[in-house]
Every structure is written in structure tokens, then in C-alpha cells.
Write an enzyme that holds these catalytic residues in place. Structure first.
Site, short mmCIF file in Angstrom:
data_model
loop_
_atom_site.label_atom_id
_atom_site.label_comp_id
_atom_site.label_asym_id
_atom_site.label_seq_id
_atom_site.Cartn_x
_atom_site.Cartn_y
_atom_site.Cartn_z
N ARG A 97 0.95 -1.21 -0.09
CA ARG A 97 0.12 -0.18 0.09
C ARG A 97 0.86 1.24 0.12
NH1 ARG A 97 -3.23 -3.02 -1.57
NH2 ARG A 97 -5.31 -3.30 -0.66
N GLU A 128 -1.95 8.42 -6.16
CA GLU A 128 -2.04 7.54 -7.36
C GLU A 128 -2.77 8.15 -8.31
OE1 GLU A 128 -2.64 3.53 -6.75
OE2 GLU A 128 -0.89 3.29 -5.53
N HIS A 139 0.80 0.30 -10.22
CA HIS A 139 0.11 -0.31 -9.24
C HIS A 139 -0.35 -1.62 -10.00
CE1 HIS A 139 -2.58 0.04 -5.57
NE2 HIS A 139 -2.50 -1.33 -5.67
#
Length: 321
Positions: A232, A261, A280
């Protein structure tokens, strides 16, 4: 025929399974209004990243099941769904192997200096190889923080496949479990950081883990080590990481997750040396996408048929499904 609304199409394997359970309808967009326009009489709702709020749930009086095509359910109002006795399905573990393989690929690339070597060869600098030598990972130590499904798979792959020493810090996991997978137990995170050539993070983002890896923690790592975060964003203080990489204390780092993000275009991260970044995608392999959609779709169809699903997130309604 039962109606299944799929807000964002999933892998074709999952779509095929869903079609065996009813009429699959795809909204024109992802807004509440666009979903409600076709989902008023839907019995199943399948989402990936779309926010499923209490108001959206209330707008679907026939809804029986919400399928989350992935692990996290932060985008679903679980309380509202549970109050309505609506099953919430997720897919724990379907991308665990993918993330473990990503971690290995990332630290191998960094320790073998693949990115700078590739760049210099393309620039005609063949003899750069004399100044840029990688290291072997056999008998080196990987420190794994968090021994959940991903950490467990990673430990086995590194121990058996790469011949590495595996050290684990997880105060919530028993020593017996850790050692049964060929790993050693670290008494503290500091003890792990001092000796590990690779450190891989597999912990959730909480108040206690936010910026856990600040400047002090990063500098407590073994000099020349590599840090990988595919868990994370927010666990690592990114500004501190840039500084530590610039100082040369760490030989590299790989980030698949970020505090914001996507990161802003002028982020300090882009100035950090020996930093490998990806958007990601550690768990987004073709194989993981197929597995995830299959597991989710089978459970959604099971609920529509009056059967108990395998992965029911709000288990308190199990007897009512």
C-alpha cells in the site's frame, strides 16, 4: 431472467460464467445515474473500482449480491449492504502469486542492475559493464514484513527457488507458522532491517503504518539493501526515500504503490536514482485477471441460484443468503 449489471467488464472467463446466471447488462458509464438507469431491477451488481454507496444500493431494491472483482472492498458500503442482507463477494488470494512474482522480478532487476545496463548498452556504452556489476541473491537475506498469503508465497519461492535466507517479522503470526515455511523469525523490525539485503513490505496501511518507513527507519536498513513496496502507498515516506536513495545508503527501491496515485508530474520521486516504479500493477497479470474473474463470477452466480458462495465478505448474513 435475472439481471446482472457489470459496471466495468471483467476478464472474458468471468463474463462467460456470469452469462450462465442471467442477463448481463453493461451501463454506458460508471456514474450512479448511468448505473441506476439500467440497474433498477438488477439482482446482481459487479464492480471493480466503482464506488457502491448506500444511496446506490438503495436505488436497487431487488439487489441480492455485489461482486467485487478484486480483494479490497473499500469502495463498497458494507454496512448498507449487510443491513439489506445483500451478499458482498470479493476474491482474496487470486493475485497473491502474481504479487510475489513481481517482488522477485523487482529486486532481481535492481540487484542485477538491469535498468542502467540496458540504458547504457542502447547508448553504445558497452564497457559500462566494467563499472556496473550486480550481485548474486543466493545465500543473501530477504526480510519479509507481513506473513499473509503473499508473504508466505514469497518466502517459499525465495527459500526454495533462489536459495535465499528468509527472515520474517510479523507479530500477529505464530513462530510455528513462520518456521514451517522455511523462514526465520525476526524478534523486531529493526533486527530484520539491519541484516536484510532485500526488504519486502506486505502490510496494510493503517494509522500505525502510515510513513512507517521514514528517514530514520530507512537509514536503519542494511547499507546497499533494496526495498520493495507492492502493498500500500503511504507506508513509505516518499520524500525520505528519495533522500536516502540520493545519499546512496540503499542500492535501490521498487514502488508499485504510491501515497497519491498517480503521482504528480513534478514528484520528487522522478529525481531519485535506482528507483524502479510501476503503476500499481503487481497483481494485474493476465493469469490473475482470469482467476479473479472466475472466482468472483462463480460466487455471484451461486448466490443468484440460492447457494452459499465461497468468498462471502459479510459473513454475518451467511444464513440468510
Amino acid at each position: 431472467m435475472k439481471k446482472i449489471v457489470v459496471v466495468q467488464p471483467v476478464h472474458s472467463i468471468g463474463m462467460g460464467i456470469l452469462q450462465t446466471g442471467g442477463q448481463v447488462v453493461i451501463p454506458s458509464g460508471t456514474s450512479d445515474q448511468e448505473i441506476i438507469a439500467v440497474a433498477g431491477d438488477a439482482e446482481a451488481l459487479v464492480v471493480r473500482l466503482t464506488n457502491v454507496s448506500a444511496s446506490l444500493i438503495d436505488a436497487m431494491p431487488s439487489l441480492k449480491v455485489i461482486g467485487r472483482n478484486g480483494v479490497g472492498v473499500d469502495n463498497i458500503d458494507i454496512g448498507a449492504a449487510t443491513k439489506r442482507r445483500i451478499a458482498v463477494i470479493n476474491t482474496p488470494g487470486t493475485n497473491s502469486n502474481s504479487v510475489a512474482e513481481y517482488v522477485i522480478a523487482a529486486f532481481m532487476a535492481l540487484h542485477k542492475k538491469l535498468v542502467p545496463l540496458d540504458r547504457h548498452v542502447r547508448n553504445g556504452e558497452w564497457h559500462f559493464r566494467d563499472h556496473c556489476r550486480g550481485v548474486d541473491l543466493q545465500e543473501k537475506t530477504i526480510g519479509i514484513i507481513g506473513m499473509g498469503q503473499i508473504g508466505t508465497i514469497l518466502a517459499t519461492k525465495c527459500k526454495v527457488g533462489l536459495g535465499m535466507n528468509v527472515l520474517v517479522y510479523d507479530p500477529f503470526m505464530s513462530a510455528e507458522y513462520i518456521t514451517s515455511h522455511g523462514a526465520m523469525v525476526a524478534e523486531s523490525m529493526d533486527a530484520l532491517l539491519r541484516v536484510s539485503d532485500v526488504v519486502s513490505l506486505h502490510i496494510p496501511l493503517t494509522q500505525s503504518t502510515r510513513n512507517l518507513f521514514d528517514g530514520q527507519t530507512l537509514r536503519s536498513m542494511k547499507r546497499g539493501a533494496v526495498l520493495v513496496n507492492a502493498s500500500r502507498g503511504g507506508i513509505i515516506d516518499e520524500q525520505a526515500l528519495v533522500q536516502v536513495l540520493t545519499e546512496g545508503h540503499l542500492s535501490g527501491a521498487a514502488l508499485d504503490v504510491f501515497g497519491e496515485e498517480p503521482p504528480v508530474g513534478d514528484s520528487l520521486l522522478w529525481n531519485a536514482p535506482n528507483l524502479l516504479v510501476t503503476p500499481h500493477i503487481a497483481g494485474l497479470t493476465e493469469d490473475a485477471a482470469a482467476r479473479t474473474s472466475e472466482v468472483m463470477a462463480k460466487d455471484v452466480v451461486a448466490v443468484l441460484r440460492g447457494e452459499n458462495p465461497v468468498n462471502l465478505y459479510n459473513e454475518e448474513i451467511l444464513c440468510e443468503v
